[in-house]
Scaffold this active site. Sequence first.
Site, short mmCIF file in Angstrom:
data_model
loop_
_atom_site.label_atom_id
_atom_site.label_comp_id
_atom_site.label_asym_id
_atom_site.label_seq_id
_atom_site.Cartn_x
_atom_site.Cartn_y
_atom_site.Cartn_z
CG HIS A 138 -0.12 0.00 2.52
ND1 HIS A 138 0.30 1.17 3.11
CD2 HIS A 138 0.38 -1.00 3.29
CE1 HIS A 138 0.99 0.88 4.19
NE2 HIS A 138 1.05 -0.44 4.31
CB ALA A 186 20.49 -8.96 -8.12
#
Length: 216
Positions: A138, A186
């Site tokens: 959110h 990464a």
Amino acid sequence: MSAAPVIVIGAGGHAKVVIELIREGGEYEVVGVLDADPTRREVLGAPVVGDDSALPGLRREGIENAFVALGDNRLRLKVGRRAEAAGFFLVNAVSRRAAVSPTARIGAGVAIMAGAVVNADSWIEDFAVLNTNAGIDHDCVLGEASHVGPGSALAGGVKVGRLAFLGVGTLAIPGVSIGEGSVIGAGACVTRDIPAGVLAYGAPAQVIRPLDGAGR
Ligand code: JB3
């Protein structure tokens, strides 16, 4: 209703995924691809019809929609704004296998790949890429032409700056921000704010060095 024609810009690996998303969606038909490499003839059966100089002519022929499928963030933004200036509408490529909250705001020219999750009140700006199985929770913001790599997971309220690149499997704890143009390596775990224009990686992510003007 027949599918509307769309031109895909770029004929590389990213374009392959995008073309399949567009075909899966059914709203648009990929009628041609543009690529800078004159040796390219087709990608997944879609004909390469020229390079970007063909954009104005294609618009004059009545094609209104385009999608920029170039993985390099700076290049995608540059070419995207060029396509807009040529009068194209930049469509979105959103996988049917993605879960996008109804309260999320999505810009133009956005790619949301299979398995991606976009939760409540998040905002994905123009030309951003949310790659395969990546989740943003959110109130996240993905800035203009940013890229969140496959398998990444951003907790609530994470702010990703424009042109920022998050490599595969990046994690970010709630509320952190990643500065404009920064590259996160990464597997990094971002536990505090990352400034603009740097390379950072590790768990917890550490700033390794500044990037040059070209983001390298
Ligand atoms: O890691 C993942 C899942 N995807 C990567 C993606 C985000 O970025 C992917 O593995 C690649 O690292 C990259 O995808 P992309 O951009 O498709 O890379 P590549 O396969 O190298 O294809 C780039 C294409 O863009 C080449 O065919 C170039 O000829 C073409 N190109 C370069 N400059 C251009 C331009 N095409 C157009 N239309 N305009 C240009 O200015």
